[in-house]
Design a protein around this motif. Sequence first.
Motif, PDB file in Angstrom:
ATOM      1  N   GLU A   1       0.835  -1.207   0.000  1.00 47.38           N
ATOM      2  CA  GLU A   1       0.000   0.000   0.000  1.00 47.38           C
ATOM      3  C   GLU A   1       0.864   1.249   0.000  1.00 47.38           C
ATOM      4  O   GLU A   1       1.807   1.369   0.781  1.00 47.38           O
ATOM      5  CB  GLU A   1      -0.902  -0.002   1.227  1.00 47.38           C
ATOM      6  CG  GLU A   1      -1.806   1.217   1.325  1.00 47.38           C
ATOM      7  CD  GLU A   1      -2.674   1.194   2.567  1.00 47.38           C
ATOM      8  OE1 GLU A   1      -3.080   2.296   3.002  1.00 47.38           O
ATOM      9  OE2 GLU A   1      -2.941   0.104   3.099  1.00 47.38           O
ATOM     10  N   LEU A   2       0.534   2.179  -0.885  1.00 46.91           N
ATOM     11  CA  LEU A   2       1.218   3.465  -0.970  1.00 46.91           C
ATOM     12  C   LEU A   2       0.171   4.571  -0.860  1.00 46.91           C
ATOM     13  O   LEU A   2      -0.986   4.394  -1.257  1.00 46.91           O
ATOM     14  CB  LEU A   2       1.980   3.610  -2.292  1.00 46.91           C
ATOM     15  CG  LEU A   2       2.979   2.515  -2.655  1.00 46.91           C
ATOM     16  CD1 LEU A   2       2.368   1.511  -3.631  1.00 46.91           C
ATOM     17  CD2 LEU A   2       4.246   3.120  -3.267  1.00 46.91           C
TER      18      LEU A   2
ATOM     19  N   GLU B   1      -0.228 -12.211 -13.071  1.00 51.78           N
ATOM     20  CA  GLU B   1       0.043 -12.393 -11.647  1.00 51.78           C
ATOM     21  C   GLU B   1       0.326 -11.095 -10.889  1.00 51.78           C
ATOM     22  O   GLU B   1       0.854 -11.114  -9.782  1.00 51.78           O
ATOM     23  CB  GLU B   1       1.196 -13.385 -11.418  1.00 51.78           C
ATOM     24  CG  GLU B   1       0.914 -14.773 -11.974  1.00 51.78           C
ATOM     25  CD  GLU B   1       1.994 -15.785 -11.606  1.00 51.78           C
ATOM     26  OE1 GLU B   1       3.097 -15.358 -11.197  1.00 51.78           O
ATOM     27  OE2 GLU B   1       1.725 -16.993 -11.715  1.00 51.78           O
ATOM     28  N   LYS B   2      -0.033  -9.975 -11.499  1.00 55.94           N
ATOM     29  CA  LYS B   2       0.177  -8.685 -10.833  1.00 55.94           C
ATOM     30  C   LYS B   2      -1.043  -7.794 -11.032  1.00 55.94           C
ATOM     31  O   LYS B   2      -1.835  -7.982 -11.964  1.00 55.94           O
ATOM     32  CB  LYS B   2       1.408  -7.955 -11.382  1.00 55.94           C
ATOM     33  CG  LYS B   2       2.732  -8.660 -11.209  1.00 55.94           C
ATOM     34  CD  LYS B   2       3.860  -7.768 -11.703  1.00 55.94           C
ATOM     35  CE  LYS B   2       5.202  -8.476 -11.637  1.00 55.94           C
ATOM     36  NZ  LYS B   2       5.340  -9.512 -12.672  1.00 55.94           N
ATOM     37  N   GLY B   3      -1.161  -6.791 -10.170  1.00 57.51           N
ATOM     38  CA  GLY B   3      -2.212  -5.807 -10.325  1.00 57.51           C
ATOM     39  C   GLY B   3      -1.788  -4.489  -9.718  1.00 57.51           C
ATOM     40  O   GLY B   3      -0.902  -4.432  -8.854  1.00 57.51           O
ATOM     41  N   ILE B   4      -2.378  -3.421 -10.203  1.00 59.45           N
ATOM     42  CA  ILE B   4      -2.280  -2.113  -9.565  1.00 59.45           C
ATOM     43  C   ILE B   4      -3.705  -1.598  -9.399  1.00 59.45           C
ATOM     44  O   ILE B   4      -4.485  -1.569 -10.360  1.00 59.45           O
ATOM     45  CB  ILE B   4      -1.444  -1.108 -10.379  1.00 59.45           C
ATOM     46  CG1 ILE B   4       0.034  -1.536 -10.406  1.00 59.45           C
ATOM     47  CG2 ILE B   4      -1.564   0.301  -9.783  1.00 59.45           C
ATOM     48  CD1 ILE B   4       0.929  -0.626 -11.234  1.00 59.45           C
ATOM     49  N   PHE B   5      -4.038  -1.256  -8.161  1.00 61.06           N
ATOM     50  CA  PHE B   5      -5.349  -0.698  -7.848  1.00 61.06           C
ATOM     51  C   PHE B   5      -5.135   0.674  -7.226  1.00 61.06           C
ATOM     52  O   PHE B   5      -4.210   0.864  -6.427  1.00 61.06           O
ATOM     53  CB  PHE B   5      -6.095  -1.591  -6.854  1.00 61.06           C
ATOM     54  CG  PHE B   5      -6.116  -3.042  -7.229  1.00 61.06           C
ATOM     55  CD1 PHE B   5      -6.899  -3.503  -8.262  1.00 61.06           C
ATOM     56  CD2 PHE B   5      -5.326  -3.954  -6.541  1.00 61.06           C
ATOM     57  CE1 PHE B   5      -6.913  -4.841  -8.613  1.00 61.06           C
ATOM     58  CE2 PHE B   5      -5.324  -5.299  -6.881  1.00 61.06           C
ATOM     59  CZ  PHE B   5      -6.120  -5.744  -7.926  1.00 61.06           C
ATOM     60  N   ALA B   6      -5.974   1.612  -7.585  1.00 66.68           N
ATOM     61  CA  ALA B   6      -5.915   2.948  -6.989  1.00 66.68           C
ATOM     62  C   ALA B   6      -7.318   3.322  -6.533  1.00 66.68           C
ATOM     63  O   ALA B   6      -8.295   3.101  -7.247  1.00 66.68           O
ATOM     64  CB  ALA B   6      -5.384   3.967  -7.978  1.00 66.68           C
ATOM     65  N   GLN B   7      -7.389   3.914  -5.359  1.00 72.08           N
ATOM     66  CA  GLN B   7      -8.675   4.143  -4.697  1.00 72.08           C
ATOM     67  C   GLN B   7      -8.700   5.556  -4.130  1.00 72.08           C
ATOM     68  O   GLN B   7      -7.868   5.913  -3.300  1.00 72.08           O
ATOM     69  CB  GLN B   7      -8.811   3.101  -3.577  1.00 72.08           C
ATOM     70  CG  GLN B   7     -10.081   3.114  -2.794  1.00 72.08           C
ATOM     71  CD  GLN B   7      -9.966   2.194  -1.588  1.00 72.08           C
ATOM     72  OE1 GLN B   7      -9.202   2.464  -0.663  1.00 72.08           O
ATOM     73  NE2 GLN B   7     -10.717   1.105  -1.584  1.00 72.08           N
ATOM     74  N   ARG B   8      -9.642   6.349  -4.622  1.00 69.92           N
ATOM     75  CA  ARG B   8      -9.767   7.708  -4.096  1.00 69.92           C
ATOM     76  C   ARG B   8     -10.405   7.676  -2.720  1.00 69.92           C
ATOM     77  O   ARG B   8     -11.436   7.047  -2.507  1.00 69.92           O
ATOM     78  CB  ARG B   8     -10.597   8.589  -5.026  1.00 69.92           C
ATOM     79  CG  ARG B   8     -10.666  10.048  -4.563  1.00 69.92           C
ATOM     80  CD  ARG B   8     -11.321  10.924  -5.592  1.00 69.92           C
ATOM     81  NE  ARG B   8     -10.486  11.107  -6.763  1.00 69.92           N
ATOM     82  CZ  ARG B   8      -9.539  12.036  -6.890  1.00 69.92           C
ATOM     83  NH1 ARG B   8      -9.296  12.871  -5.892  1.00 69.92           N
ATOM     84  NH2 ARG B   8      -8.851  12.136  -8.001  1.00 69.92           N
TER      85      ARG B   8
ATOM     86  N   ALA C   1      -0.109  -1.977  -4.944  1.00 71.60           N
ATOM     87  CA  ALA C   1       0.647  -2.790  -5.893  1.00 71.60           C
ATOM     88  C   ALA C   1       0.537  -4.230  -5.413  1.00 71.60           C
ATOM     89  O   ALA C   1       1.024  -4.570  -4.326  1.00 71.60           O
ATOM     90  CB  ALA C   1       2.096  -2.340  -5.944  1.00 71.60           C
ATOM     91  N   ALA C   2      -0.124  -5.064  -6.191  1.00 71.48           N
ATOM     92  CA  ALA C   2      -0.456  -6.420  -5.757  1.00 71.48           C
ATOM     93  C   ALA C   2       0.260  -7.429  -6.647  1.00 71.48           C
ATOM     94  O   ALA C   2       0.309  -7.264  -7.867  1.00 71.48           O
ATOM     95  CB  ALA C   2      -1.967  -6.632  -5.828  1.00 71.48           C
TER      96      ALA C   2
ATOM     97  N   ARG D   1       9.125  -4.568 -10.477  1.00 72.28           N
ATOM     98  CA  ARG D   1       8.146  -5.638 -10.695  1.00 72.28           C
ATOM     99  C   ARG D   1       7.154  -5.272 -11.798  1.00 72.28           C
ATOM    100  O   ARG D   1       6.418  -6.141 -12.281  1.00 72.28           O
ATOM    101  CB  ARG D   1       7.386  -5.934  -9.399  1.00 72.28           C
ATOM    102  CG  ARG D   1       8.234  -6.599  -8.317  1.00 72.28           C
ATOM    103  CD  ARG D   1       7.436  -6.799  -7.042  1.00 72.28           C
ATOM    104  NE  ARG D   1       8.214  -7.486  -6.014  1.00 72.28           N
ATOM    105  CZ  ARG D   1       8.197  -8.798  -5.800  1.00 72.28           C
ATOM    106  NH1 ARG D   1       7.419  -9.573  -6.534  1.00 72.28           N
ATOM    107  NH2 ARG D   1       8.943  -9.334  -4.842  1.00 72.28           N
ATOM    108  N   TYR D   2       7.095  -3.999 -12.158  1.00 73.89           N
ATOM    109  CA  TYR D   2       6.115  -3.539 -13.139  1.00 73.89           C
ATOM    110  C   TYR D   2       6.778  -3.008 -14.404  1.00 73.89           C
ATOM    111  O   TYR D   2       6.232  -2.128 -15.077  1.00 73.89           O
ATOM    112  CB  TYR D   2       5.191  -2.494 -12.488  1.00 73.89           C
ATOM    113  CG  TYR D   2       4.343  -3.099 -11.400  1.00 73.89           C
ATOM    114  CD1 TYR D   2       3.112  -3.673 -11.689  1.00 73.89           C
ATOM    115  CD2 TYR D   2       4.799  -3.153 -10.088  1.00 73.89           C
ATOM    116  CE1 TYR D   2       2.345  -4.263 -10.688  1.00 73.89           C
ATOM    117  CE2 TYR D   2       4.046  -3.741  -9.084  1.00 73.89           C
ATOM    118  CZ  TYR D   2       2.819  -4.298  -9.394  1.00 73.89           C
ATOM    119  OH  TYR D   2       2.068  -4.889  -8.403  1.00 73.89           O
ATOM    120  N   GLU D   3       7.950  -3.544 -14.740  1.00 72.22           N
ATOM    121  CA  GLU D   3       8.590  -3.210 -16.018  1.00 72.22           C
ATOM    122  C   GLU D   3       7.636  -3.566 -17.158  1.00 72.22           C
ATOM    123  O   GLU D   3       7.007  -4.628 -17.162  1.00 72.22           O
ATOM    124  CB  GLU D   3       9.896  -3.991 -16.175  1.00 72.22           C
ATOM    125  CG  GLU D   3      11.040  -3.470 -15.343  1.00 72.22           C
ATOM    126  CD  GLU D   3      11.547  -2.112 -15.819  1.00 72.22           C
ATOM    127  OE1 GLU D   3      11.301  -1.766 -17.001  1.00 72.22           O
ATOM    128  OE2 GLU D   3      12.157  -1.400 -15.011  1.00 72.22           O
TER     129      GLU D   3
END
Length: 363
Positions: A183-184, A211-218, A228-229, A255-257
Amino acid sequence: MPSKPSILIAGGGPAGLLAANMLWRHGLDVTVLEADASPSSRDQGGTLDLHPHEGQLALRKAGLLARFLALARHEDQEQRVVDAVTGVVLREEIPEPGTGTRPEIDRIVLRKMLLDPLPPEKVVWGARVIDVVEAANGRWSVRLQGGVARECDLVIGADGAGSAVRAALTDVRPVYTGVCFVELWMTDVDRKHPANSQFVGRGTLFALHYEKGIFAQRNGNAVVRVYAAFKTSNDTAERPERALAGMSRNDLLARYEGWSPALRSLIADADRIAAVRPIVSLPAGTKWPSKSGLTLVGDAAHVMPPMGSGVNLAMLDAAELAEAIVSAPDWRAAVRAQEQVMLDRATPIAEACLRGFGKWFDA
């Protein structure tokens, strides 16, 4: 034996506090034991969307729905799915102003809303439950860190995935799903990072790939939380939060190249890494032999991957349990019956969450 029980609730999260409101309002002897030192001593996590027939229904039962609707962020109900490589929007839901049925509320705001009606002495802060053991006359003894013990007729375990109350009912424990969320936080996002703010929009953004994800939540107050999952390797399976504790922003970006620059900027521009969160789950369908005077709600009973159901189920569990206790002539039988209703409801939802979460992080 008293017609109504004296009650201790382990855990001052949404479920525990909602149950306390309803029980106290009906004149029952109830106290919440919360490990946090104070209401604001620890970050409570991100924003929540409460569903009409679960979280909002629970608040209606507690007489708090109007207050929630006045505090909730109705403008932050957007959802956006973007391509991980190109950053192109694949799908979006943007409710018309004044519509949408799942308004958002920050956890800290929800906690305050649930605390406000309760007399201060009904919540004991800095009270971490260590274990629960049988006492005399069918009562229970709740032992706290530091050695203090309190007795009651009924213990409600609303103490989350790591529940100490659960240990008195079953040996089953949550297991690591193999996925970790880092979490950032991005603060003052509208002023400092307008491009990121526009990209995320007024709600939640999702991107998934191999096998990866990026979630952003206002969140409220111009804050965006970024998650960053990713799946972890076998050597981190036991204690991933320790194995990944020293991760730097550059380690995370590596990890997100190959991902979209717009998505990578959500990591690069964040103020800091706030937490490493291994995602755990109880096996779907987890049950236990009923014990009179001891029960669980929410994540303590059926923790599952974070796909929008957890807090909603927890609050409905709590509201229905409180209703059963105050309305039934035999509160012990009512608790047993409601426990079965809760577990029967949670099982198919947990199964669906585990399947869906697994698909999110398929190769």
